[in-house]
Design a protein around this motif. Structure first.
Motif, PDB file in Angstrom:
ATOM      1  N   GLY A 145       0.816  -1.205   0.000  1.00 29.32           N
ATOM      2  CA  GLY A 145       0.000   0.000   0.000  1.00 29.32           C
ATOM      3  C   GLY A 145       0.849   1.254   0.000  1.00 29.32           C
ATOM      4  O   GLY A 145       0.608   2.197  -0.761  1.00 29.32           O
ATOM      5  N   LEU A 146       1.887   1.265   0.829  1.00 26.74           N
ATOM      6  CA  LEU A 146       2.763   2.430   0.902  1.00 26.74           C
ATOM      7  C   LEU A 146       3.478   2.666  -0.419  1.00 26.74           C
ATOM      8  O   LEU A 146       3.617   3.809  -0.872  1.00 26.74           O
ATOM      9  CB  LEU A 146       3.774   2.240   2.037  1.00 26.74           C
ATOM     10  CG  LEU A 146       4.742   3.392   2.281  1.00 26.74           C
ATOM     11  CD1 LEU A 146       4.003   4.630   2.765  1.00 26.74           C
ATOM     12  CD2 LEU A 146       5.812   2.983   3.298  1.00 26.74           C
ATOM     13  N   ARG A 147       3.938   1.612  -1.039  1.00 27.32           N
ATOM     14  CA  ARG A 147       4.704   1.757  -2.281  1.00 27.32           C
ATOM     15  C   ARG A 147       3.871   2.240  -3.451  1.00 27.32           C
ATOM     16  O   ARG A 147       4.418   2.666  -4.481  1.00 27.32           O
ATOM     17  CB  ARG A 147       5.395   0.443  -2.616  1.00 27.32           C
ATOM     18  CG  ARG A 147       6.574   0.155  -1.669  1.00 27.32           C
ATOM     19  CD  ARG A 147       7.091  -1.255  -1.786  1.00 27.32           C
ATOM     20  NE  ARG A 147       8.173  -1.484  -0.818  1.00 27.32           N
ATOM     21  CZ  ARG A 147       8.556  -2.682  -0.398  1.00 27.32           C
ATOM     22  NH1 ARG A 147       7.935  -3.785  -0.863  1.00 27.32           N
ATOM     23  NH2 ARG A 147       9.532  -2.800   0.473  1.00 27.32           N
ATOM     24  N   ALA A 148       2.557   2.207  -3.302  1.00 28.70           N
ATOM     25  CA  ALA A 148       1.712   2.804  -4.339  1.00 28.70           C
ATOM     26  C   ALA A 148       1.995   4.295  -4.481  1.00 28.70           C
ATOM     27  O   ALA A 148       1.766   4.895  -5.524  1.00 28.70           O
ATOM     28  CB  ALA A 148       0.239   2.580  -4.007  1.00 28.70           C
ATOM     29  N   LEU A 149       2.547   4.901  -3.422  1.00 27.74           N
ATOM     30  CA  LEU A 149       2.838   6.333  -3.435  1.00 27.74           C
ATOM     31  C   LEU A 149       4.118   6.679  -4.186  1.00 27.74           C
ATOM     32  O   LEU A 149       4.502   7.846  -4.225  1.00 27.74           O
ATOM     33  CB  LEU A 149       2.960   6.850  -2.002  1.00 27.74           C
ATOM     34  CG  LEU A 149       1.690   6.848  -1.162  1.00 27.74           C
ATOM     35  CD1 LEU A 149       2.022   7.181   0.287  1.00 27.74           C
ATOM     36  CD2 LEU A 149       0.662   7.820  -1.715  1.00 27.74           C
ATOM     37  N   SER A 150       4.781   5.694  -4.767  1.00 27.62           N
ATOM     38  CA  SER A 150       6.051   5.972  -5.452  1.00 27.62           C
ATOM     39  C   SER A 150       5.880   6.966  -6.597  1.00 27.62           C
ATOM     40  O   SER A 150       6.837   7.626  -6.999  1.00 27.62           O
ATOM     41  CB  SER A 150       6.676   4.676  -5.970  1.00 27.62           C
ATOM     42  OG  SER A 150       5.797   4.035  -6.874  1.00 27.62           O
ATOM     43  N   SER A 151       4.658   7.102  -7.108  1.00 31.75           N
ATOM     44  CA  SER A 151       4.424   8.048  -8.205  1.00 31.75           C
ATOM     45  C   SER A 151       3.881   9.385  -7.723  1.00 31.75           C
ATOM     46  O   SER A 151       3.547  10.244  -8.543  1.00 31.75           O
ATOM     47  CB  SER A 151       3.442   7.439  -9.216  1.00 31.75           C
ATOM     48  OG  SER A 151       2.182   7.170  -8.592  1.00 31.75           O
ATOM     49  N   ALA A 152       3.780   9.584  -6.408  1.00 26.70           N
ATOM     50  CA  ALA A 152       3.303  10.866  -5.886  1.00 26.70           C
ATOM     51  C   ALA A 152       4.237  11.983  -6.317  1.00 26.70           C
ATOM     52  O   ALA A 152       5.448  11.781  -6.482  1.00 26.70           O
ATOM     53  CB  ALA A 152       3.197  10.818  -4.367  1.00 26.70           C
ATOM     54  N   ALA A 153       3.676  13.175  -6.472  1.00 25.27           N
ATOM     55  CA  ALA A 153       4.481  14.304  -6.935  1.00 25.27           C
ATOM     56  C   ALA A 153       5.450  14.798  -5.870  1.00 25.27           C
ATOM     57  O   ALA A 153       6.533  15.294  -6.191  1.00 25.27           O
ATOM     58  CB  ALA A 153       3.562  15.442  -7.372  1.00 25.27           C
ATOM     59  N   ALA A 154       5.054  14.702  -4.591  1.00 21.88           N
ATOM     60  CA  ALA A 154       5.913  15.183  -3.506  1.00 21.88           C
ATOM     61  C   ALA A 154       5.396  14.643  -2.181  1.00 21.88           C
ATOM     62  O   ALA A 154       4.290  14.077  -2.102  1.00 21.88           O
ATOM     63  CB  ALA A 154       5.941  16.713  -3.481  1.00 21.88           C
ATOM     64  N   PHE A 155       6.214  14.827  -1.141  1.00 22.52           N
ATOM     65  CA  PHE A 155       5.870  14.365   0.200  1.00 22.52           C
ATOM     66  C   PHE A 155       6.145  15.479   1.208  1.00 22.52           C
ATOM     67  O   PHE A 155       7.074  16.272   1.040  1.00 22.52           O
ATOM     68  CB  PHE A 155       6.687  13.127   0.580  1.00 22.52           C
ATOM     69  CG  PHE A 155       6.438  11.946  -0.313  1.00 22.52           C
ATOM     70  CD1 PHE A 155       5.465  11.010   0.008  1.00 22.52           C
ATOM     71  CD2 PHE A 155       7.174  11.775  -1.480  1.00 22.52           C
ATOM     72  CE1 PHE A 155       5.232   9.929  -0.814  1.00 22.52           C
ATOM     73  CE2 PHE A 155       6.945  10.694  -2.312  1.00 22.52           C
ATOM     74  CZ  PHE A 155       5.966   9.765  -1.978  1.00 22.52           C
ATOM     75  N   VAL A 156       5.332  15.494   2.259  1.00 18.68           N
ATOM     76  CA  VAL A 156       5.527  16.410   3.384  1.00 18.68           C
ATOM     77  C   VAL A 156       5.498  15.572   4.653  1.00 18.68           C
ATOM     78  O   VAL A 156       4.712  14.623   4.761  1.00 18.68           O
ATOM     79  CB  VAL A 156       4.428  17.488   3.436  1.00 18.68           C
ATOM     80  CG1 VAL A 156       4.613  18.394   4.659  1.00 18.68           C
ATOM     81  CG2 VAL A 156       4.432  18.328   2.161  1.00 18.68           C
ATOM     82  N   ALA A 157       6.345  15.899   5.616  1.00 22.17           N
ATOM     83  CA  ALA A 157       6.372  15.174   6.888  1.00 22.17           C
ATOM     84  C   ALA A 157       6.203  16.164   8.032  1.00 22.17           C
ATOM     85  O   ALA A 157       6.709  17.289   7.979  1.00 22.17           O
ATOM     86  CB  ALA A 157       7.692  14.416   7.053  1.00 22.17           C
ATOM     87  N   GLY A 158       5.497  15.717   9.070  1.00 21.72           N
ATOM     88  CA  GLY A 158       5.232  16.581  10.209  1.00 21.72           C
ATOM     89  C   GLY A 158       6.392  16.745  11.152  1.00 21.72           C
ATOM     90  O   GLY A 158       6.330  17.561  12.083  1.00 21.72           O
TER      91      GLY A 158
END
Length: 385
Positions: free
Chosen positions: A145-158
């Protein structure tokens, strides 16, 4: 810019929902169009457990389907994500609202494949935000499920701790932009202090003992109670472990010194912070950055917390509070006792906390960091289209 934020349980008391609420309001203040799409948490249909979102932020409650692992007996599950991406509730909302960017603040990894496919089908940039430092949301799919995000444009962390945790699981998340939450410091300081005949320590959180060590706080308070007979402990919040906490208080025979306040709205909480001696909340592993730290700092009071997750990034020992190691009951009790014994240090640490909140941790600053990420993604999206 049109920004659609995704979250679970926007109607429920919880840190991520509160972050989304504040960010959406700030985006609107900064001149953007912002809206929220959320799953509906059934527990807060009980009025005492309901969170009241900001009036200016619109929210659509809908299903954001979780993907289940497929098997020879359930081959139809292979079809569910493409169907949801084109005809599901979220897909219809994205098609009608036409956002420039979708910011997923979803916790459950099983929902990521659906969100990725919806954004891909709509040609919208997806930015994923992470808020914990453990596999709390891994669900049935786990890393798939997490690796589905490999195509996300960017990430933000708190927090940096959260970025490092997810960066170790997903290479693309290693460069996540850290955007630590904040506080409306002006409103926090302007609040009228809660009027009470006896001085008190304040705690505010969702009553979930898996992540919030409220039991450690109560036991620590019981240890120091005889030394400080004039001081009480007030705890604001509701959650699944309220009954267990009530029973612990009764078992320790301190019900006359510990007041359970239930949920309180923003104005009430600000008053409670302003009137308190200091804020105290121990946590368990996986916490990212509880917003309540900043609310306490904004009100000018120091914080006693646990050395977990992102806490060490904003709480400096003997500067604006104390950090205690996990499950260290005696250590937590001693940290509270030190603040109670030394009013001058307590005042000094509270002032330093407020200075930090004003300088670095406002919701406006947090939202501006997000907007910088969004602009970079939409510009890149336009260049490739």
């Amino acid at each position: 810019m049109r920004i659609l934020l995704l979250v679970e349980g926007y109607n429920a008391v919880g840190g991520i929902a509160e972050i989304v609420d504040n960010l959406a309001a700030e985006f609107i203040t900064l001149g953007h169009a912002a809206s929220v799409a959320s799953t509906l948490d059934r527990e807060p249909l009980i009025e005492s457990r309901r969170r009241l979102p900001r009036a200016e932020v619109e929210c659509a409650f809908l299903r954001i389907p979780s993907r289940k692992p497929f098997s020879p007996r359930h081959l139809e599950r292979l079809l569910r994500v493409p169907v949801d991406a084109r005809r599901g509730e979220l897909a219809r909302l994205v098609a009608s609202w036409r956002p420039d960017v979708v910011n997923s603040q979803l916790l459950l990894w099983d929902r990521y494949p659906t969100v990725v496919e919806v954004c891909r089908h709509a040609g919208v940039a997806l930015v994923q935000s992470f808020h914990v430092s453990d596999p709390r949301g891994s669900g049935r799919l786990g890393l798939r499920g997490l690796r589905a995000l490999s195509s996300a444009a960017a990430f933000v962390a708190g927090s940096s701790a959260t970025r490092d945790y997810f960066g170790g699981l997903l290479a693309q998340a290693q460069n996540a932009r850290v955007a630590i939450g904040g506080v409306d410091a002006r409103a926090a300081w302007a609040a009228r202090p809660h009027a009470r005949s006896r001085p008190y320590i304040i705690c505010a959180c969702r009553l979930d003992l898996q992540h919030k060590a409220v039991d450690v706080l109560i036991k620590a308070f019981a240890l120091i109670g005889s030394e400080f007979p004039e001081v009480d402990l007030l705890i604001a919040g509701e959650g699944p472990d309220r009954a267990r906490i009530d029973e612990l208080i009764r078992a320790l025979s301190i019900a006359h010194r510990v007041q359970m306040l239930g949920n309180r709205n923003r104005d009430q909480l600000r008053g409670l912070y302003r009137g308190a001696l200091f804020f105290a909340l121990p946590s368990r592993p996986g916490e990212c950055m509880p917003v309540v730290y900043f609310e306490a700092f904004g009100a000018g009071i120091s914080v006693v917390a646990t050395n977990t997750g992102g806490a060490r990034e904003v709480i400096k020992d003997e500067v604006n509070g104390y950090l205690v190691e996990e499950e260290n009951l005696n250590g937590f009790a001693e940290a509270m006792a030190r603040l109670l014994r030394d009013p001058a240090a307590r005042k000094r640490m509270g002032e330093r906390g407020r200075e930090l909140a004003i300088a670095d941790y406002t919701w406006t600053a947090c939202a501006e960091r997000y907007v910088e990420v969004f602009v970079g993604c939409t510009n890149a999206n336009a260049a490739t289209s």
